[in-house]
Enzyme design. Structure first.
Site, PDB file in Angstrom:
ATOM      1  N   HIS A  53     -87.709  55.329  -9.457  1.00 49.61           N
ATOM      2  CA  HIS A  53     -87.960  55.866  -8.118  1.00 49.61           C
ATOM      3  C   HIS A  53     -88.704  54.838  -7.261  1.00 49.61           C
ATOM      4  O   HIS A  53     -88.458  54.719  -6.065  1.00 49.61           O
ATOM      5  CB  HIS A  53     -88.766  57.169  -8.207  1.00 49.61           C
ATOM      6  CG  HIS A  53     -87.994  58.297  -8.810  1.00 49.61           C
ATOM      7  ND1 HIS A  53     -88.023  58.581 -10.159  1.00 49.61           N
ATOM      8  CD2 HIS A  53     -87.168  59.209  -8.250  1.00 49.61           C
ATOM      9  CE1 HIS A  53     -87.249  59.624 -10.394  1.00 49.61           C
ATOM     10  NE2 HIS A  53     -86.714  60.024  -9.257  1.00 49.61           N
ATOM     11  N   SER A  94     -90.050  62.798 -10.500  1.00 50.29           N
ATOM     12  CA  SER A  94     -90.322  61.380 -10.729  1.00 50.29           C
ATOM     13  C   SER A  94     -91.545  61.268 -11.625  1.00 50.29           C
ATOM     14  O   SER A  94     -92.565  61.914 -11.364  1.00 50.29           O
ATOM     15  CB  SER A  94     -90.593  60.684  -9.389  1.00 50.29           C
ATOM     16  OG  SER A  94     -91.251  59.450  -9.580  1.00 50.29           O
TER      17      SER A  94
END
Length: 125
Positions: A53, A94
């Site tokens: 991410h 994430s």
């Protein structure tokens, strides 16, 4: 002026097919001097090329800062984009940034893809 500048930044930029990571980013416009109010907007970015991410956030934040804005990552997840079936599913989280508020991301995506079925869930990775 600041709001007009923010309007030039697309709300959504995601790859056209596949399963990939995405981040939800809040962009801040620099307020005019003496004005304490800061204009903000949330944007969604998701790409297949990103292993992490942070790869997406690092690239996008650099581009945003070059335009004179500041930003922060609000979280991440995954997107499953099936353009043939006109379906987008937002889910997961994430490890580095935590879970994005998928309801916000989904509303942004629905606005860009009004003829798609756009869903979200907090489960999955």
């Amino acid at each position: 002026m600041a709001a007009a500048g923010l309007a030039q930044i697309p709300d959504v930029d995601i790859d056209s097919d596949g399963v990939f990571k995405y981040v939800l980013i809040r962009v801040y416009a620099a307020p005019p001097s003496g004005d304490p109010a800061v204009e903000t907007k949330e944007i969604v970015r998701g790409y297949k090329w990103a292993e992490y991410h942070a790869d997406i956030y690092d690239k996008v934040s650099g581009e945003i800062q070059k335009k004179g804005y500041d930003c922060e990552c609000l979280g991440g997840g995954r997107i499953s984009h099936q353009s043939q079936d006109r379906k987008i599913h937002v889910y997961g989280y994430s490890m580095g940034y935590g879970r994005a508020q998928h309801s916000v991301s989904t509303e942004k995506i629905k606005a860009k893809y009004p003829d798609y079925e756009v869903t979200w869930a907090d489960d999955g990775y």
